[in-house]
Design a protein around this motif. Structure first.
Motif, short mmCIF file in Angstrom:
data_model
loop_
_atom_site.label_atom_id
_atom_site.label_comp_id
_atom_site.label_asym_id
_atom_site.label_seq_id
_atom_site.Cartn_x
_atom_site.Cartn_y
_atom_site.Cartn_z
N ASN A 1 1.79 29.73 -35.62
CA ASN A 1 0.97 31.07 -35.38
C ASN A 1 0.08 31.39 -35.94
O ASN A 1 -0.74 32.77 -35.63
N ASN A 2 -0.22 30.28 -37.19
CA ASN A 2 -1.49 30.75 -38.42
C ASN A 2 -2.23 29.52 -37.89
O ASN A 2 -1.90 28.71 -38.84
N LYS A 3 -3.59 29.99 -37.56
CA LYS A 3 -4.15 28.71 -37.72
C LYS A 3 -4.83 28.34 -39.30
O LYS A 3 -4.77 26.87 -39.32
N GLN A 4 -4.64 29.07 -39.80
CA GLN A 4 -5.44 28.00 -41.53
C GLN A 4 -3.99 26.62 -41.67
O GLN A 4 -3.89 25.77 -41.94
N GLU A 5 -2.87 27.27 -41.71
CA GLU A 5 -1.86 26.25 -41.48
C GLU A 5 -1.74 25.61 -40.74
O GLU A 5 -1.22 24.20 -41.46
N HIS B 1 5.71 31.00 -38.53
CA HIS B 1 4.50 31.31 -39.29
C HIS B 1 3.82 30.11 -39.03
O HIS B 1 2.35 30.48 -39.18
N VAL B 2 3.61 29.00 -39.34
CA VAL B 2 2.38 27.91 -39.66
C VAL B 2 2.10 27.91 -38.13
O VAL B 2 1.37 27.21 -37.70
#
Length: 438
Positions: free
Chosen positions: A390-394, A387-388
């Protein structure tokens, strides 16, 4: 376009800009012609309305729109040409008449020059904490208390009892605002109330009425009550004692642990070690932040402070569910947010200066290590990792934390460090956001 720069005191300057009349009139004429192609006016077919009539009806509005579009383009180019970094701008139109040059000023707040120096004056107290079986047993005892069953008893109040009280507080003989509460529940010895209050309840019985004399602390959140002597008239309405659960497999399963009591102890130790590491880092980081803001002086742009105030207002509204509470940003005073906003903006500018000067970057090894620390506390660690990543903001947040950690470590190296022995539970408690209590 003619541009001149007028330097003012500190971070302020003014761009004096003059645009030839023809440039404005040409754009106004183009837009008038576009409107004329489709305008509908009684007595004329679409596209046949005289240009003069269109200009008379729409000219003022069109000119306003042209200026709204053109001025930002022009002053942005002027800023770039003059190599000025603007934190905030205000436009002041001096001359705006048809057939004459457009004259306007751009009042600018520049980004300040932040000079990083004297970091050897920073002194950090590094917590030294013993983490032994004593602390582990105390943590487990706290968990048992959280799952306690409370039974009403007919005896005097003791430490660790849960009591319900009515009280009225007075200072200088007058009841102070917020000092009267009915059916208030506290656990004696929890430190929920000001020093001396809970101790005064020990020994009381149900329905007993007693006056407790205390003094508000010097650092109490209400300035009007700081260091004031107070009297609380207290009535005990209920006394309950805790019956703690046994530490067995059934108790352990309530925490999602399937491996029994031994596995439970091991996981508690691991969690405490992780909490301790985070609390030590947070304590050091807070000291570094506060000392950097005090040590490094420069003028903070008011425009940036105002943006941070506006952002803080919106965050508050979201947290309290603005629609339900019908809270609007314009009803919140800027002064409630100003000090914190200025601190945040100043610290951000100091960070930018240090990162730029020292060229700190988020290397992949540090990123992976931080992601692994985060993922390790979850049952499905791989899902968190994915999740981290693949999530640009994270992922960007992780990179920012890595850079921040490097900055803090570097600042500590430039200054002085003093080891200070701390209790595990006091350190963890102080690292958490503090609530408001009497």
């Amino acid at each position: 376009m003619q541009v001149s720069v007028e330097r003012k005191e500190g971070i302020h300057c003014v761009l004096n800009i003059e645009l030839p009349a023809g440039e404005i009139e040409q754009e106004v004429s183009k837009r008038i012609q576009r409107i004329a192609r489709t305008a509908k006016i009684d007595g004329f077919r679409p596209g046949k309305v005289p240009t003069g009539m269109i200009k008379k009806k729409y000219g003022e509005q069109v000119r306003f729109e042209v200026l709204g579009d053109l001025l930002p383009i022009k002053y942005s180019k002027a800023l770039k040409d003059e190599k000025l970094e603007a934190a905030g701008v205000e436009i002041e139109i001096l001359q705006n008449e048809e057939g004459k040059a457009l004259k306007f000023n751009v009042n600018i707040e520049l980004f300040p020059e932040v000079i990083i120096k004297d970091l050897d004056k920073i002194e950090v107290k590094k917590p030294v904490v013993e983490l032994s079986e004593v602390q582990t047993d105390k943590m487990i005892e706290n968990l048992r208390k959280q799952l306690a069953v409370w039974n009403e008893v007919d005896r005097e109040v003791k430490k660790d009892d849960r009591v319900i009280i009515d009280f009225v507080g007075r200072v200088d003989g007058q009841v102070f605002e917020g000092g009267s509460v009915n059916a208030y529940e506290i656990v004696i010895g929890s430190g929920q109330m000001i020093p001396g209050f809970e101790d005064g309840i020990i020994g009381m019985k149900k329905d007993e009425d007693k006056t407790i004399h205390v003094t508000f602390p010097e650092d109490y959140q209400n300035d009007e009550l700081k260091s004031k002597a107070a009297q609380f008239n207290v009535v005990v309405k209920s006394i309950k004692e805790a019956v703690l659960p046994e530490i067995n497999d059934k108790f352990v399963e309530q925490f999602g642990i399937k491996g029994g009591v031994e596995e439970f102890y091991a996981e508690i130790k691991q969690n405490m070690a992780r909490e301790l590491k985070n609390a030590i880092h947070k304590t050091i980081k807070q000291q570094v932040f506060e000392q950097l803001v005090k040590l490094i002086e420069f003028e903070v742009p008011k425009a940036l402070i105002q943006r941070e105030i506006d952002r803080a207002k919106q965050d508050l509204i979201k947290r309290i569910d603005g629609k339900k509470a019908q809270v609007k940003a314009e009803n919140l005073s800027d002064d409630l947010f100003r000090d914190r906003a200025e601190h945040t903006v100043k610290l951000g500018l100091i960070f930018q200066a240090i990162v730029h000067e020292q060229r700190f970057e988020a290397d992949q090894a540090s990123i992976d290590e931080l992601i692994e620390e985060m993922a390790s506390i979850y049952e499905d660690a791989q899902e968190v990792r994915d999740h981290v990543k693949n999530n640009k903001q994270e992922f960007d947040n992780i990179k920012n934390v890595v850079i921040e950690n490097k900055l803090v470590d570097w600042v500590v190296e430039q200054g002085k460090s003093i080891e200070k022995e701390e209790d595990f539970f006091d350190l963890i408690r102080n690292a958490l956001p503090q609530g408001l209590t009497f």
